[in-house]
Design a protein around this motif. Structure first.
Motif, PDB file in Angstrom:
ATOM      1  N   GLY A   1       9.143 -40.050  16.288  1.00  0.00           N
ATOM      2  CA  GLY A   1       7.962 -39.307  15.837  1.00  0.00           C
ATOM      3  C   GLY A   1       6.741 -40.183  15.614  1.00  0.00           C
TER       4      GLY A   1
ATOM      5  N   GLN B 118       5.354 -40.430  12.249  1.00  0.00           N
ATOM      6  CA  GLN B 118       5.133 -40.618  10.812  1.00  0.00           C
ATOM      7  C   GLN B 118       5.720 -41.921  10.274  1.00  0.00           C
ATOM      8  OE1 GLN B 118       3.414 -38.220   9.320  1.00  0.00           O
ATOM      9  NE2 GLN B 118       3.451 -36.908  11.122  1.00  0.00           N
ATOM     10  N   SER B 119       6.882 -42.314  10.803  1.00  0.00           N
ATOM     11  CA  SER B 119       7.651 -43.377  10.140  1.00  0.00           C
ATOM     12  C   SER B 119       7.932 -44.533  11.080  1.00  0.00           C
ATOM     13  CB  SER B 119       9.006 -42.829   9.682  1.00  0.00           C
ATOM     14  OG  SER B 119       8.891 -41.544   9.182  1.00  0.00           O
TER      15      SER B 119
ATOM     16  N   LYS C 151      14.306 -46.146   7.542  1.00  0.00           N
ATOM     17  CA  LYS C 151      13.043 -45.434   7.810  1.00  0.00           C
ATOM     18  C   LYS C 151      12.082 -45.787   6.702  1.00  0.00           C
ATOM     19  CE  LYS C 151      12.522 -41.414   9.793  1.00  0.00           C
ATOM     20  NZ  LYS C 151      12.550 -39.955  10.094  1.00  0.00           N
TER      21      LYS C 151
ATOM     22  N   GLN D  92      19.797 -44.851   5.811  1.00  0.00           N
ATOM     23  CA  GLN D  92      20.787 -43.779   5.962  1.00  0.00           C
ATOM     24  C   GLN D  92      21.911 -44.201   6.886  1.00  0.00           C
ATOM     25  OE1 GLN D  92      19.587 -40.520   9.051  1.00  0.00           O
ATOM     26  NE2 GLN D  92      17.732 -40.900   7.835  1.00  0.00           N
ATOM     27  N   GLN D  93      22.994 -43.471   6.742  1.00  0.00           N
ATOM     28  CA  GLN D  93      24.182 -43.658   7.569  1.00  0.00           C
ATOM     29  C   GLN D  93      23.805 -43.479   9.050  1.00  0.00           C
ATOM     30  OE1 GLN D  93      26.532 -40.238   6.766  1.00  0.00           O
ATOM     31  NE2 GLN D  93      28.452 -41.161   7.410  1.00  0.00           N
TER      32      GLN D  93
ATOM     33  N   ASP E 204      15.939 -36.670  10.459  1.00  0.00           N
ATOM     34  CA  ASP E 204      14.489 -36.556  10.237  1.00  0.00           C
ATOM     35  C   ASP E 204      14.191 -35.465   9.207  1.00  0.00           C
ATOM     36  OD1 ASP E 204      11.974 -37.445  10.682  1.00  0.00           O
ATOM     37  OD2 ASP E 204      11.801 -36.768  12.748  1.00  0.00           O
TER      38      ASP E 204
HETATM   39  N1  LIG Z   1      21.202 -41.289  11.117  1.00  0.00           N
HETATM   40  C1  LIG Z   1      20.992 -41.577  12.396  1.00  0.00           C
HETATM   41  N2  LIG Z   1      22.025 -41.893  13.204  1.00  0.00           N
HETATM   42  C2  LIG Z   1      21.812 -42.202  14.512  1.00  0.00           C
HETATM   43  N3  LIG Z   1      20.614 -42.252  15.090  1.00  0.00           N
HETATM   44  C3  LIG Z   1      19.540 -41.945  14.339  1.00  0.00           C
HETATM   45  C4  LIG Z   1      19.664 -41.588  12.959  1.00  0.00           C
HETATM   46  N4  LIG Z   1      18.444 -41.373  12.456  1.00  0.00           N
HETATM   47  C5  LIG Z   1      17.586 -41.566  13.464  1.00  0.00           C
HETATM   48  N5  LIG Z   1      18.234 -41.912  14.610  1.00  0.00           N
HETATM   49  C6  LIG Z   1      17.620 -42.210  15.927  1.00  0.00           C
HETATM   50  O1  LIG Z   1      16.298 -42.643  15.727  1.00  0.00           O
HETATM   51  C7  LIG Z   1      15.348 -41.757  16.331  1.00  0.00           C
HETATM   52  C8  LIG Z   1      14.167 -41.549  15.400  1.00  0.00           C
HETATM   53  O2  LIG Z   1      14.621 -41.066  14.143  1.00  0.00           O
HETATM   54  P1  LIG Z   1      13.963 -39.857  13.363  1.00  0.00           P
HETATM   55  O3  LIG Z   1      13.946 -38.640  14.198  1.00  0.00           O
HETATM   56  O4  LIG Z   1      14.608 -39.756  12.018  1.00  0.00           O
HETATM   57  O5  LIG Z   1      12.544 -40.423  13.120  1.00  0.00           O
HETATM   58  P2  LIG Z   1      11.149 -40.227  13.839  1.00  0.00           P
HETATM   59  O6  LIG Z   1      11.145 -38.974  14.654  1.00  0.00           O
HETATM   60  O7  LIG Z   1      10.817 -41.516  14.500  1.00  0.00           O
HETATM   61  O8  LIG Z   1      10.311 -40.119  12.581  1.00  0.00           O
HETATM   62  P3  LIG Z   1       9.132 -39.249  12.062  1.00  0.00           P
HETATM   63  O9  LIG Z   1       9.218 -37.883  12.717  1.00  0.00           O
HETATM   64  O10 LIG Z   1       9.438 -39.255  10.595  1.00  0.00           O
HETATM   65  O11 LIG Z   1       7.952 -40.045  12.462  1.00  0.00           O
HETATM   66  C9  LIG Z   1      16.141 -40.466  16.569  1.00  0.00           C
HETATM   67  O12 LIG Z   1      15.633 -39.767  17.662  1.00  0.00           O
HETATM   68  C10 LIG Z   1      17.546 -40.976  16.813  1.00  0.00           C
HETATM   69  O13 LIG Z   1      17.680 -41.388  18.153  1.00  0.00           O
END
Ligand SMILES: Nc1ncnc2c1ncn2[C@@H]1O[C@H](COP(=O)(O)OP(=O)(O)OP(=O)(O)O)[C@@H](O)[C@H]1O
Ligand SMILES: [Mg+2]
Length: 303
Positions: free
Chosen positions: A45, A47-48, A66, A112-113, A221
């Motif tokens: 995404g 945001q993070s 994150k 997180q796990q 997320d």
């Molecule tokens: N707990 C998890 N276990 C395995 N893979 C994960 C996990 N959390 C995130 N991921 C991987 O990391 C990628 C990005 O994570 P997430 O969707 O939480 O954040 P983001 O979309 O980058 O953040 P945001 O929308 O807050 O900016 C996911 O698409 C996934 O591939």
């Protein structure tokens, strides 16, 4: 509200900056007595900063870091940690949060796990059949009434979205046509009462679900977790880029059953408008690609 940031702290760090991630993780390791190190950034995404971590004591054990460049989101993230515990206790498949805090720079983070799996690219019937039971698990799981997505939706539809509507309508003829279809959808149902009392993920897209062996192993997320109507998450799912007609129709029918077609339509009107406005600002080249399908879907949801 006055800011207590020092001048150098008040700069917003770049969420992809590995140096900041290293500082946040060093702080987290000190605070929680852990020995994680950064393995690789995970893109997603906007945001993070999201990183795969390895554990110094056991290199096979992975976790996810994150962190947010937005210092003001610290209360939201700390609250989300409690909501995750309650949701997991009720059987909702979201990964456990192992540690939560605010790093010295004032940046909120959580670890997180790690759950192995991958996100489906297309909303097919098979994918919808797996996701609908997860959305139905959100029924009555009122984990954080302080943060209510139904109230947010009501407020936006009552005028909060006007700025975005005008900007979209003024962006092109296609933008104006899209806003007209969203307005028609919104008005065709008259007065609509948005229920509360369910868990709402807040960003229930395919990229935020993980599948393994064709089963849902995690919904990720979830920092924006709150209460409201799960129809909001159905509406978000109905905006995904890549759908097949039968998968979309199955999702729509289930979403309409939550609290009627008017509730789904109102949620969709807001979610679709916000998505289009976000794309207009952040990935403008994609706007012409998404506006046509979003408009068709708004028309398909009309009474
Ligand atoms: N707990 C998890 N276990 C395995 N893979 C994960 C996990 N959390 C995130 N991921 C991987 O990391 C990628 C990005 O994570 P997430 O969707 O939480 O954040 P983001 O979309 O980058 O953040 P945001 O929308 O807050 O900016 C996911 O698409 C996934 O591939
Ligand atoms: Mg994501």
């Amino acid at each position: 509200m006055p800011s207590h940031d020092t001048p150098e702290q008040s700069l917003t760090p770049e969420r992809t900056d590995p140096e900041v991630a290293r500082l946040v993780l060093a702080d987290a390791n000190r605070t929680h007595g852990t020995t994680y190190h950064l393995a690789k950034p995970l893109s997603g995404g906007f945001q993070s900063g999201t990183w795969l971590l390895r554990n110094g004591r056991n290199d096979d054990a992975a976790a996810i870091l994150k962190w947010s460049p937005h210092r003001t989101s610290a209360p939201l993230i700390l609250r989300a940690g409690h909501a995750v515990e309650r949701a997991r206790a009720a059987g909702y498949p979201t990964p456990a949060w192992l540690a939560t805090g605010v790093a010295e720079l004032g940046l909120p983070y959580h670890i997180q796990q790690y759950v192995p799996g991958s996100s489906p690219r297309r909303l097919t019937v098979e994918v919808a059949e797996r996701l609908i039971p997860v959305l139905e698990q959100q029924r009555g799981l009122d984990i954080d009434p302080q943060h209510c997505w139904s109230k947010y939706t009501r407020d936006q539809l009552a005028g909060g979205w006007d700025h975005a509507r005008k900007a979209m309508a003024g962006s092109s003829a296609q933008g104006a046509g899209f806003v007209a279809s969203i307005d028609a959808l919104f008005t065709s149902f008259g007065q609509v009462e948005l229920p509360t009392g369910d868990l709402v993920h807040g960003d229930f897209r395919l990229q935020n679900t993980l599948f393994r062996s064709e089963r849902v192993v995690a919904v990720i997320d979830i920092e924006a977790f709150g209460s409201g109507t799960r129809a909001y998450d159905y509406a978000t799912l109905l905006t995904v880029d890549d759908v097949d007609p039968a998968g979309w129709e199955l999702t729509r029918l289930a979403g309409e059953q939550v609290a009627g077609p008017g509730v789904l339509a109102h949620c969709f009107a807001l979610v679709a408008l916000e998505l289009a406005d976000f794309v207009r600002q952040c990935v403008p080249g994609r706007l012409p690609v998404i506006l046509g399908p979003l408009r068709d879907r708004a028309e398909a949801l009309l009474r």
